[in-house]
Scaffold this active site. Sequence first.
Site, mmCIF file in Angstrom:
data_model
loop_
_atom_site.group_PDB
_atom_site.id
_atom_site.type_symbol
_atom_site.label_atom_id
_atom_site.label_comp_id
_atom_site.label_asym_id
_atom_site.label_seq_id
_atom_site.Cartn_x
_atom_site.Cartn_y
_atom_site.Cartn_z
ATOM 1 C CG ASP A 14 -0.616 3.922 5.417
ATOM 2 O OD1 ASP A 14 0.286 4.386 6.136
ATOM 3 O OD2 ASP A 14 -1.821 3.956 5.744
ATOM 4 N NE ARG B 252 -0.654 4.830 8.837
ATOM 5 C CZ ARG B 252 -1.937 4.651 9.145
ATOM 6 N NH1 ARG B 252 -2.349 4.886 10.384
ATOM 7 N NH2 ARG B 252 -2.799 4.258 8.227
ATOM 8 C CB CYS C 201 -0.902 -0.001 1.238
ATOM 9 S SG CYS C 201 -2.074 1.396 1.279
ATOM 10 C CG HIS D 113 -1.619 -1.169 5.929
ATOM 11 N ND1 HIS D 113 -2.218 -0.206 6.712
ATOM 12 C CD2 HIS D 113 -1.758 -0.728 4.649
ATOM 13 C CE1 HIS D 113 -2.669 0.768 5.934
ATOM 14 N NE2 HIS D 113 -2.415 0.478 4.678
ATOM 15 C CB CYS E 266 -5.800 -0.624 4.521
ATOM 16 S SG CYS E 266 -5.425 0.090 2.891
HETATM 17 CO CO CO Z 1 -3.440 1.223 3.057
#
Ligand code: CO
Length: 210
Positions: free
Chosen positions: A44, A46, A42, A98, A101
């Site tokens: 993302d 993090r 992803c 994750h 999400c």
């Molecule tokens: Co995500």
Amino acid sequence: MQDIDKLLANNHAWATRMREQDPTFFNNLVAQQSPEYLWIGCSDSRVPANQVVGMAPGELFVHRNVANQVIQTDFNCLSVVQYAVETLHVKHILVVGHYGCGGVRAATESCSHGLVDHWLFPIKDIYRIHHDELESIGGAKERLDRLCELNVIEQVRNLAKTTIIQQAWDRGQELAIHGWVYSIEDGLVRDMEVTVRDRASLERIYHFDE
Ligand code: CO
């Protein structure tokens, strides 16, 4: 100092540090990359691919998009997969979702989020296919986390459906596709244990073997 100048200063310090640790580090990378792993994760912030699995530059080929999807008409993702498989000869593809999400959550909502709604549409289909299981989960967080897992499992299958992967298997290339889910809460990866190494688990309609 401007925020962006700080990044350039960080870069300078990092490059200096890497050269101090290994004077040949950058020269070796210029010569070639030979990663054994392709990470599809992803976007993302993090979930930093290399750091999560302790890989140095040159060791991990990476593709990231919102909600770590593999879509048969996404030439961006498929171009990465083809290069990784046919030129770099990676041995493992890691599909890494994750928990929590935001992309997966957005796909479950009825409101519009703009263009990304179209990108996330396949996740609505995953919800529909697993509707009964998901609706039986009491907590909203737990239900979303299970959908994050199901999304990863589905993307592993989507990869196996591609002609790129099936042709690699037909050539006798060693290539495994793994489904993982990363937890932002503890930094640990959960293996969904859905690793595929051939097309045996795919329904006949998805086979390209003639
Ligand atoms: Co995500």
